[in-house]
Design an enzyme around this catalytic site. Structure first.
Site, mmCIF file in Angstrom:
data_model
loop_
_atom_site.group_PDB
_atom_site.id
_atom_site.type_symbol
_atom_site.label_atom_id
_atom_site.label_comp_id
_atom_site.label_asym_id
_atom_site.label_seq_id
_atom_site.Cartn_x
_atom_site.Cartn_y
_atom_site.Cartn_z
ATOM 1 N N GLU A 289 40.084 45.925 51.494
ATOM 2 C CA GLU A 289 40.510 44.985 52.535
ATOM 3 C C GLU A 289 41.350 45.718 53.584
ATOM 4 O O GLU A 289 41.148 45.547 54.789
ATOM 5 C CB GLU A 289 41.323 43.843 51.920
ATOM 6 N N SER B 278 47.555 39.993 52.215
ATOM 7 C CA SER B 278 46.246 40.331 51.678
ATOM 8 C C SER B 278 45.582 39.052 51.189
ATOM 9 O O SER B 278 46.226 38.206 50.569
ATOM 10 C CB SER B 278 46.406 41.301 50.512
ATOM 11 N N CYS C 235 57.704 42.273 37.963
ATOM 12 C CA CYS C 235 57.334 41.256 36.966
ATOM 13 C C CYS C 235 58.078 41.409 35.639
ATOM 14 O O CYS C 235 58.336 40.423 34.955
ATOM 15 C CB CYS C 235 55.841 41.302 36.716
ATOM 16 N N GLU D 243 41.806 45.108 47.303
ATOM 17 C CA GLU D 243 42.891 45.164 48.278
ATOM 18 C C GLU D 243 42.818 46.435 49.127
ATOM 19 O O GLU D 243 43.046 46.407 50.331
ATOM 20 C CB GLU D 243 44.243 45.063 47.554
ATOM 21 N N LYS E 241 54.088 31.660 38.620
ATOM 22 C CA LYS E 241 52.657 31.593 38.311
ATOM 23 C C LYS E 241 52.241 30.182 37.930
ATOM 24 O O LYS E 241 51.086 29.795 38.071
ATOM 25 C CB LYS E 241 52.303 32.558 37.176
ATOM 26 N N GLU F 219 43.905 26.224 46.505
ATOM 27 C CA GLU F 219 43.052 27.370 46.868
ATOM 28 C C GLU F 219 42.530 28.083 45.608
ATOM 29 O O GLU F 219 41.517 28.769 45.661
ATOM 30 C CB GLU F 219 43.841 28.397 47.693
ATOM 31 N N CYS G 220 50.213 39.621 45.300
ATOM 32 C CA CYS G 220 50.172 39.403 43.844
ATOM 33 C C CYS G 220 51.267 38.464 43.377
ATOM 34 O O CYS G 220 51.143 37.817 42.340
ATOM 35 C CB CYS G 220 50.351 40.707 43.097
ATOM 36 N N GLU H 177 51.599 28.730 41.124
ATOM 37 C CA GLU H 177 50.387 29.321 41.711
ATOM 38 C C GLU H 177 49.121 28.663 41.157
ATOM 39 O O GLU H 177 48.179 28.389 41.895
ATOM 40 C CB GLU H 177 50.351 30.825 41.438
#
Lengths: 166, 675
Positions: free
Chosen positions: B283, B320, B504, B280, B359, B367, B300, B362
């Site tokens: 990036e 990102s 989290c 990251e 999650k 992807e 994230c 996710e």
């Protein structure tokens, strides 16, 4: 090949919704009058239009759905072109309104759970009191009031409105 | 609010010190006052009526909605009040689905506890409501409307803290229900899957969707190699499920428990966090090198990512592209294990243990897959892990620690820090400083913006590093921040967003807690867990370096890293709908024109485009060759009007552009070719 259609009615209705939103300055606090005006155009509140209204006003679709389901005035199912309101208040009830409801249901093949005809021409609604107890039993079709309606007259009225639609 | 004075609570004098309501005063007096609908961070609702008190001269009223005044004399547990509270619970239980023995929330159900505490021993009222179907379609959450007590905590959390409003009250009187719009499933509306509704729910009406049974099934399948990865925040809270202090929970205990349960290898998601820091930061520096001066948002948090995709697709290329740490460990892990074991990736089962319900969503993103095989197969929440440990008969309190497996078991303190807000931003800032200045950042102390503890900023100006960062949690806060960035009021280089206030450690999959200090405790536990770690910086992690050598072509940000560790985003509609068709040439129409009629596109003239397109279709005799549709908000609001012609998406469209594109696309398809 499917016949191509530019759905003029839909396009027209849709621009009306935009006008309505303009008229109320896109104010979230005006959600009830906005939904009322939308229902006038569509005769009910279609899901996609409620979503459009919600995003336009910056409120969540779930909240608009909450408002629309709270008030019995709002309908989430398409209503018929002609709305028959039978008064079932105390006076009308005593004077035989339930007989009129039976006639309408039989003639139009309606039930309590399905108050709208398949061809979307008629919807039967019962109202608690029209405030016209002197005319009991009273029936309102669209905006027109009929007083002291007998079963026979009720059947004739239905026939009359049906003929108009043919 | 700085109301001073003294209130008498059950005869005890309690001094006022700015309490906002009587309930706070009562609790300060050390009296247990039951509540369903009161949460200090949410608006006062006054629906559950359990916090009623008898106020002298005023009568009985809810303490949560009564402002305290000097000289008030109140009683909290008179016979009448006790009887009323008991009746309230009895009434709630009348229509409640009382399947407590099989309810997932059984061990943390407030309703069950209160019924017991208040001495409810039978339900004298009859059930009057028809049963309602559960909503089981969301990958993250399950709703049981029959277990709902209508306290509205979930509704207010979703609306007031997340700014989403995916659920709300609908209907009236006895028919009232909490539901997504149009009685759809959570899976088909704007829910971001953060699971905070489940965290505040006092009953089992909204719970994380359990994947425990499917994980047991996979563990029993000998053709599969089943491995686990565990997120930083899980170690901060698992002890709560066993009644042991977090300070005595080491990640080693969890690792050993996982081995006993049957996982072949156990990894630490913090390794993925280390990888994320390197990718990251690189990036970000690459973006600046390219001359892209726009804010980069972290990626994230899958709740935030879905929020951004739905409400701010114009930011898609500012997120990102790094996969989340879960994705990185999944991607690298599946590839490496399948190679070493000589298996297909589909026969390596990656189970993530996460504090998070989003999650679960996710992992289903297309992807996050290698050629159609998901890189994470199952996601267990901390709650589910606790249940599996119990089901496996592991005495967690006594189990000895074991180490995680290599290479993905080693991590730095910085990676571990991802478990709480600020962790990602700090790790990136420190790594950037080391890379650019060759020395450690002197300090990293974000300060609150507008007195909001969930929105902080930090300006770093050291050596070659010039960085302005914001750290924000709660998507409503993120929304405000985005608004200010877009209006030019503020500017940041990097913004870290976490959907859950606290990060989290406060995730929707953490053990249910009614302790208001729990977030601080977990934060301390996470910090504590990092203390024993000798590796501080991600780049010092020798296994990160090994993986870079072995799997990523020897460099950060290279071609291999791009394939394995980066992802893409998509625009999402808030509500799943078919768009409204205005000109329909049927399925075979060569060109489809979608005009967004969402608010801001409308304000920018999308309706005129739509109307002119209607006319144009008639004039040009294009009917039969074009499908014209009004879509209800493609949510690319700041670039409106948005029009798609075929597969080309046009922002800031005008009629000229649209016609040109339509002609171009029609031109490549001769008239009548579709027949």
């Amino acid at each position: 090949m499917v016949t191509p259609v530019v759905n003029a009615e839909k396009l027209n209705n849709f621009s009306k919704v935009c006008e309505i939103l303009e008229r109320f300055d896109r104010q979230p606090s005006k959600i009830i009058p906005i939904l009322q005006a939308v229902q006038e155009e569509y005769r009910y509140l279609p899901e996609e239009i409620m979503t459009f209204v919600a995003t336009s006003l910056g409120i969540s679709p779930a909240r608009v759905f909450g408002v629309a389901t709270f008030y019995s005035h709002f309908s989430l199912e398409p209503k018929g072109k002609n709305i028959i309101k039978v008064c079932d208040g105390t006076a009308c009830h005593v004077k035989g309104s339930s007989g009129l409801i039976d006639v309408i249901r039989r003639e139009l093949k309606l039930t309590e759970k399905e108050p709208t005809t398949e061809d979307l021409l008629f919807t039967l609604e019962t109202v608690s009191c029209l405030g016209a107890c002197g005319l009991a039993p009273a029936v309102v079709i669209n905006e027109k009031v009929f007083g002291q309606v007998s079963k026979k007259q009720m059947k004739d009225l239905i026939d009359e409105y049906r003929t108009k639609e043919d | 609010m700085s109301q001073k004075g003294i209130i008498s609570v059950n005869g005890t004098k309690v001094p006022l010190d700015g309490e906002k309501n009587l309930l706070q005063v009562v609790r300060k007096a050390g009296i247990q006052m039951p509540t369903f609908c009161y949460h200090s961070e949410l608006s006062v609702y006054g629906a559950c009526r359990l916090c009623i008190v008898d106020i002298e001269g005023k009568g009985i009223d809810t303490s949560c909605s009564t402002p305290p005044r000097d000289g008030m004399v109140i009683k909290t547990h008179t016979p009448k009040l006790r009887k009323m509270r008991k009746t309230l619970i009895e009434l709630l239980l009348a229509n409640h689905d009382n399947s407590c023995t099989t309810c997932d929330k059984s061990s943390a159900c407030k309703l069950k506890d209160l019924a017991s505490d208040l001495g409810v021993t039978n339900i004298p009222f009859k059930k009057t409501r028809e049963s309602r179907k559960p909503d089981i379609l969301s990958p993250s959450l399950v709703r049981y409307p029959d277990k709902c007590v209508l306290c509205g905590d979930c509704v207010r959390y979703c609306h007031e803290i997340q700014g989403v409003g995916a659920i709300d009250f609908a209907y009236r009187g006895e028919d009232v229900v909490v539901t997504p719009a149009f009685n759809k499933s959570l899976a088909h509306v704007d829910c971001i899957n953060c699971g905070q509704c489940a965290a505040v729910c006092p009953t089992g009406a909204i719970i994380p969707r359990s994947e425990v049974a499917r994980v047991w099934e996979a563990l029993g399948d000998e053709s599969k190699t089943v491995v686990a990865q565990i997120a930083p925040a899980v170690r901060s809270s698992i002890g709560e499920m066993f009644g042991i202090p977090e300070s005595s929970v080491t990640v080693g205990k969890i690792m050993n428990a996982l081995k006993v349960i049957g996982f072949k290898e156990v990894y630490d998601t913090s390794f993925g966090a280390d990888m994320t820091v390197l990718e990251e930061t690189n990036e970000f520096l690459q973006r600046r090198k390219r001359g892209d001066e726009r804010t980069m948002f972290t990626s994230c948090c899958p709740g935030w990512v879905k929020y951004a995709e739905q409400f701010h697709p114009e930011l898609n290329d500012q997120l990102s592209t790094c996969m989340s740490p879960q994705g990185m460990v999944g991607s690298l892990g599946k590839k490496l294990i399948s190679q070493t074991e000589g298996k297909l990736e589909k026969d390596v089962i990656m189970v993530s243990i996460m504090p998070c319900t989003a999650k679960k969503f996710e992992k289903e993103r297309p992807e996050l897959s290698h050629d159609g095989t998901p890189i994470v197969d199952f996601v267990l929440t901390t709650q589910e892990l606790g249940k599996m440990i119990k089901e496996a008969g592991v005495v967690f309190e006594e189990i000895s620690p074991a180490s995680a497996d290599l290479p993905f078991g080693l991590y730095s303190t910085a990676g571990l820090g991802f478990g709480a807000t600020q962790g990602v931003a700090e790790a990136v800032a420190r790594y950037a400083a080391r890379t650019m200045n060759g020395k450690e950042l002197s300090d990293f102390e974000p300060v609150e913006v507008e007195n909001n503890p969930q929105w902080k900023e930090v300006i770093i100006n050291e050596g070659a590093l010039d960085l302005k960062m914001a750290v924000v949690a709660g998507t409503k806060n993120a929304e405000t921040l985005i608004g200010k960035i877009q209006s030019g009021e503020v500017s940041y280089d990097i913004v870290e967003v976490m959907a859950c206030p606290g990060g989290c450690i406060a995730g929707g999959g953490q053990p249910v807690s009614y302790d208001s200090a729990i977030i601080e405790k977990r934060k301390a536990a996470l910090k504590n867990a990092g203390k024993i770690n000798p590796i501080h910086a991600p780049e010092e992690n020798p296994y990160v370096q090994k993986i870079i050598e072995k799997m990523l072509g020897g460099k950060v940000g290279g071609h291999e890293a791009h394939d394995l560790l980066h992802t893409t985003y998509q625009s999402r509609k808030r509500i799943d709908f078919d768009s409204m068709s205005l000109a329909d040439a049927g399925r075979e129409a060569p060109v489809e024109v979608n005009v967004c009629v969402g608010t801001s596109c409308f304000l920018r003239g999308s309706q005129e485009i739509l109307a002119s397109m209607g006319d144009k279709i008639e004039q040009e005799h294009w009917s039969g060759r074009i499908n014209l549709k009004a879509t209800f908000c493609s949510e690319s609001c700041s670039h409106g009007p948005t029009v798609t012609v075929g597969d080309r998406k046009m922002f800031k469209a005008d009629m000229g552009m649209v016609v040109e594109e339509v002609e171009k696309q029609l031109g490549s398809i001769p008239a009548g070719a579709e027949k």
